[in-house]
Each structure stands twice: as structure tokens, then as C-alpha cells.
Design an enzyme around this catalytic site. Structure first.
Site, mmCIF file in Angstrom:
data_model
loop_
_atom_site.group_PDB
_atom_site.id
_atom_site.type_symbol
_atom_site.label_atom_id
_atom_site.label_comp_id
_atom_site.label_asym_id
_atom_site.label_seq_id
_atom_site.Cartn_x
_atom_site.Cartn_y
_atom_site.Cartn_z
ATOM 1 N N CYS A 146 -8.011 -1.719 7.541
ATOM 2 C CA CYS A 146 -6.978 -2.087 7.733
ATOM 3 C C CYS A 146 -6.773 -0.382 7.042
ATOM 4 O O CYS A 146 -5.729 0.297 8.016
ATOM 5 C CB CYS A 146 -7.130 -2.346 6.294
ATOM 6 S SG CYS A 146 -6.928 -4.112 6.379
ATOM 7 N N HIS A 185 -1.776 -5.703 2.199
ATOM 8 C CA HIS A 185 -2.334 -6.598 1.917
ATOM 9 C C HIS A 185 -1.833 -7.910 1.490
ATOM 10 O O HIS A 185 -1.486 -7.801 0.497
ATOM 11 C CB HIS A 185 -3.567 -5.633 1.236
ATOM 12 C CG HIS A 185 -4.798 -4.927 2.212
ATOM 13 N ND1 HIS A 185 -5.120 -4.026 1.914
ATOM 14 C CD2 HIS A 185 -5.702 -4.781 2.646
ATOM 15 C CE1 HIS A 185 -5.600 -3.038 2.914
ATOM 16 N NE2 HIS A 185 -7.230 -4.407 3.616
ATOM 17 N N GLU A 204 1.077 -0.747 -0.743
ATOM 18 C CA GLU A 204 -0.169 0.025 -0.390
ATOM 19 C C GLU A 204 0.829 1.564 0.299
ATOM 20 O O GLU A 204 1.644 1.780 0.643
ATOM 21 C CB GLU A 204 -0.545 0.362 1.523
ATOM 22 C CG GLU A 204 -2.081 -0.929 1.038
ATOM 23 C CD GLU A 204 -2.621 -1.117 -0.167
ATOM 24 O OE1 GLU A 204 -2.988 0.137 -0.481
ATOM 25 O OE2 GLU A 204 -3.805 -2.177 -0.094
ATOM 26 N N ARG A 232 -18.083 -0.292 4.121
ATOM 27 C CA ARG A 232 -18.755 -1.192 3.544
ATOM 28 C C ARG A 232 -20.079 -2.195 4.635
ATOM 29 O O ARG A 232 -21.229 -2.171 4.234
ATOM 30 C CB ARG A 232 -18.528 -2.069 1.903
ATOM 31 C CG ARG A 232 -19.247 -2.236 0.741
ATOM 32 C CD ARG A 232 -18.433 -2.816 -0.080
ATOM 33 N NE ARG A 232 -17.285 -3.388 0.958
ATOM 34 C CZ ARG A 232 -17.876 -5.113 0.263
ATOM 35 N NH1 ARG A 232 -18.886 -5.873 0.737
ATOM 36 N NH2 ARG A 232 -16.274 -5.493 1.367
#
Ligand code: PCA
Length: 220
Positions: free
Chosen positions: A152, A177, A89, A99
Site C-alpha cells: 500500500c 486504508h 494517510e 513483514r
């Protein structure tokens, strides 16, 4: 005869993984981090710890780990189901926008991670060099431009926010990730490759002071 150095006196690398969330029974990020616990890489001892997949609970656990271990390197790991590779990342953003509910039932929408924090932080890991090192070893890896807006990214942002405000700014940190494990979903990666890749990523981050200047196209 020289005595072996006790590993407890070595500088530490903190590796965090999350507990299972969203209906899964395992989280590869924790399994991979745990597999390196107590390993020594380039004279540093790896310490693995689990973070709860909750917006509210993850911060306290992370801050306590940073205070306790005073690591010279921190790599936080999480699962990104649907991604095919190690996702190195690049950027953490100051937004919580969930979500699904976290493991405590919280589902923040358009909320800042840190009230007066900047919009974003860059990872201080050598992500291009790490990608190169993993790919050379035959492990799929890519630089990712978004860690999402769930727990995260929240942890990634808090990590960088905390490291930035430390008096000693030498600790480097960032977020990686991982894909699903076989049997968990597709695309997937065997745990063995995740562990091998994580070890390489740690080693690369420890020895690479200046990230490689490689255009994204050259690596993909
Ligand atoms: N992945 C989630 C949170 C915990 C995890 O392993 C995410 O990508 O935000």
C-alpha cells in the site's frame, strides 16, 4: 429538451482497491471501490480498478490506469487489518520493508520504492476536511501518519511520485486504508459504511480546494 451528458465525457475519479492477500479471501478495499464504479459524484465519473498486491506488478497497472483515464482525482485504497476507522494517510515514504511476502512471493527489505526519489511525499487530498466530513456522517475516520512499508505504501509513493512529475500537476491523489469487514477480523466496519464513507470522501476531495485547518486533537 437538453440531452443528458454522456458519462463517458465526464472528468474521472480513479478509485483503486487491492486483491486479497495474506491468507484473506476478500479485500474490502476492492469491494468498496467496485461499488462506486460508474457512479457520478459532483460531475465526475468514478472508475474503479483492482491492483495486484505485488510490489512488482502494482506499478505497471497503476501507471497504465493513470495514462488511460487521466483522472482529476485518484484515491487508492487498501486494507489495514487492526485499524478501527477510515485511515486517511498523510505521508508515503520511500521504503519497501515487507513483514510478509506479497502475492508473488516477493519480500523486499529496506529497499527504496524509487531509486532517486525523495524520502517522502505528502498526500494532496484534503485529509482533515475528509475526516470531518466522514465523522459528521457518523463514520469513524482518522488521519494516519503511516501507510506502513508494504504494497500500500509502495503504491501510494508511486502515485505521488508520478503525479509530481506530470506536466499537468492538477491531479490530486492519496491513499486511504480501510478496516476489516465483519467476519474478517476485529475491529471491523460494514461494507455499506465503507461505500458511504468513500462516496463522501470523493465528494469532499472534489469540492475542497484548500484543506481545513483543524488541529488533530479537535477531531479525535
Ligand atoms: N493492504 C496491504 C497491501 C494490500 C492491502 O490491501 C498494505 O497495507 O500494504
Amino acid at each position: 429538451m437538453p440531452q443528458p451528458v454522456p458519462t463517458s465525457s465526464l472528468p474521472t475519479v480513479l478509485l483503486t482497491g487491492f486483491d486479497a492477500f495474506g491468507g484473506d479471501s476478500v479485500n474490502p478495499s476492492w469491494l468498496a471501490a467496485k461499488a462506486l464504479h460508474d457512479d457520478v459524484v459532483h460531475g465526475h465519473r468514478c472508475v474503479a480498478a483492482q491492483l495486484p498486491t505485488t510490489f512488482a506488478g502494482s506499478e505497471g497497472v497503476l501507471l497504465k490506469l493513470l495514462r488511460t483515464h487521466k483522472p482529476s482525482l485518484v484515491i487508492c485504497l487498501g486494507l489495514a487489518g487492526g485499524r478501527p476507522a477510515f485511515s486517511l494517510e498523510r505521508i508515503a515514504i520511500n521504503v519497501d520493508d515487507a513483514r510478509i511476502a506479497d502475492n508473488a512471493g516477493a519480500q523486499p527489505v529496506d529497499a527504496p520504492v524509487a531509486m532517486r526519489g525523495p524520502a517522502a511525499y505528502f498526500s494532496s487530498l484534503p485529509i482533515k476536511s475528509m475526516q470531518q466530513s466522514l465523522m459528521t456522517a457518523g463514520i469513524a475516520a482518522e488521519v494516519s501518519q503511516t501507510a506502513g512499508t508494504f504494497v500500500c505504501n509502495h503504491v501510494f509513493y508511486l502515485l505521488m511520485h508520478t503525479l509530481k512529475r506530470q506536466r499537468n500537476r492538477s491531479t490530486r491523489g492519496g491513499f486511504v486504508h480501510l478496516p476489516y469487514l465483519p467476519g474478517q477480523g476485529l475491529p471491523c466496519m460494514p461494507l455499506q459504511d465503507m461505500v458511504r464513507g468513500l462516496r463522501l470522501a470523493v465528494a469532499c476531495a472534489l469540492v475542497t480546494k484548500q484543506d481545513a485547518v483543524i488541529g488533530a486533537g479537535a477531531l479525535n
